[in-house]
Design an enzyme around this catalytic site. Structure first.
Site, PDB file in Angstrom:
ATOM      1  N   SER A 123       0.973  -1.139  -0.056  1.00 52.75           N
ATOM      2  CA  SER A 123      -0.065   0.050   0.090  1.00 52.75           C
ATOM      3  C   SER A 123       0.819   1.336  -0.019  1.00 52.75           C
ATOM      4  O   SER A 123       2.051   1.167   0.442  1.00 52.75           O
ATOM      5  CB  SER A 123      -0.882  -0.037   1.192  1.00 52.75           C
ATOM      6  OG  SER A 123      -1.617   1.133   1.381  1.00 52.75           O
ATOM      7  N   TYR A 158      -1.306  -0.237  10.111  1.00 54.28           N
ATOM      8  CA  TYR A 158      -1.584  -0.838   8.972  1.00 54.28           C
ATOM      9  C   TYR A 158      -0.370  -0.426   8.038  1.00 54.28           C
ATOM     10  O   TYR A 158       0.236  -1.023   7.394  1.00 54.28           O
ATOM     11  CB  TYR A 158      -2.907  -0.380   8.491  1.00 54.28           C
ATOM     12  CG  TYR A 158      -3.128  -0.540   6.733  1.00 54.28           C
ATOM     13  CD1 TYR A 158      -3.741  -1.953   6.493  1.00 54.28           C
ATOM     14  CD2 TYR A 158      -3.074   0.472   5.934  1.00 54.28           C
ATOM     15  CE1 TYR A 158      -3.817  -1.982   5.076  1.00 54.28           C
ATOM     16  CE2 TYR A 158      -3.123   0.078   4.676  1.00 54.28           C
ATOM     17  CZ  TYR A 158      -3.722  -1.027   4.155  1.00 54.28           C
ATOM     18  OH  TYR A 158      -4.066  -1.114   2.927  1.00 54.28           O
TER      19      TYR A 158
END
Ligand code: NAP
Length: 249
Positions: free
Chosen positions: A144, A158
């Site tokens: 990501s 995350y």
């Protein structure tokens, strides 16, 4: 090896994984779709792919758990070969500051986003590495842009898990490069999928549009195009690469 190549897509029932499964099937791959909860979505997708002439099977399993062995046992049973792993399954959590993260939240996040990806890659290497009698293949890890941005105030955990995915990609790519396996990663930016709702912000993708240089969220299909490129022979000299698919973010 002859016949259609086989790809295992973890978290393949929805979102980016489902887009990868669709595109792979349309480009001549057979597909094992892993899911964790939404059996109806996985089954409907498999039926859709089968109608196009692809072989498609589904397997339930939490990649952050001991289910990894059963997922790969199902692969062996259904297909008896593996040519690519798309290490896609991943989760976010509610937006919170670091001092509010619970131990349970961190355990889940890292079990699925990091340990699960490493364990799935290990199973893939056992099957694809020429050092283990395999025919080679490729692994695409879904990271990501959070890995580079850090996601302050939303989910720094995350972001850190995705940083680990990037580093794992680089290390594994070098470890297995001489054994016929290419290992690459994609860093999606903000992509319009259900993941934002699962983090408690259903409209996050559209709400963030003005913060994206291209002024719009991406589509799962646009990420899938990049994944299919990295899986393909067109990327035959590409390994250890991390490709941003983020509209410039
Ligand atoms: P999504 O729409 O929430 O879909 C998640 C998929 O993963 C579903 O198929 C779900 O299965 C499956 N899944 C969730 N936890 C799992 C587990 N423990 N084991 C196996 N499967 C599991 O997510 P997405 O947006 O497509 O995200 C896919 C990947 O892209 C993730 O790694 C995510 O971090 C990354 N990513 C997404 C974005 C974005 O903006 N969307 C941006 C950057 C990176 P069920 O259908 O059974 O629930």
């Amino acid at each position: 090896m002859t016949g259609r190549p086989v790809v295992l897509v973890t978290g393949g029932s929805r979102g980016i994984g489902a887009a990868v499964a669709r595109k792979a099937a349309s480009q001549g791959w057979d597909v094992l779709i892993n899911y964790v909860a939404q059996e109806d979505a996985a089954r409907a997708l498999a039926t859709e792919l089968q109608a196009t002439g692809a072989r498609a099977e589904i397997v339930k399993g939490d990649t952050g758990s001991e289910d990894v062995a059963a997922i790969f046992a199902a692969l062996d049973q259904h297909f008896g070969r593996l040519d690519a792993l798309v290490n896609n399954a991943g989760v976010v959590d509610r937006a919170e500051r670091v001092e509010d993260f619970s131990r349970a939240r961190l355990d889940r996040m890292f079990a699925i986003n990091v340990i699960g990806k490493i364990r799935c890659a290990a199973e893939a290497v056992r099957r694809m590495s020429t050092a283990h009698g395999g025919q080679g293949g490729s692994i695409v890890n879904i990271s990501s842009m959070a890995a580079t941005i850090g996601s302050p105030g939303q989910y720094v955990d995350y972001a850190a898990s995705k940083g680990a995915v990037d580093t794992f990609t680089i290390g594994l790519s070098k470890e297995v490069a001489a054994e016929g396996i290419r290992v690459n990663a994609i860093r999606p930016g903000i992509i319009d999928t259900d993941i934002h709702a699962s983090g408690g912000i259903p409209d996050r993708a559209s709400a963030m549009a003005s913060a994206i240089p291209m002024q719009r969220p991406g589509l799962a299909d646009e990420v899938a195009d990049a994944v299919l490129y990295l899986m393909s022979s067109q990327a035959s000299y590409v390994t250890g690469a991390i490709l941003n698919v983020s509209g410039g973010r």
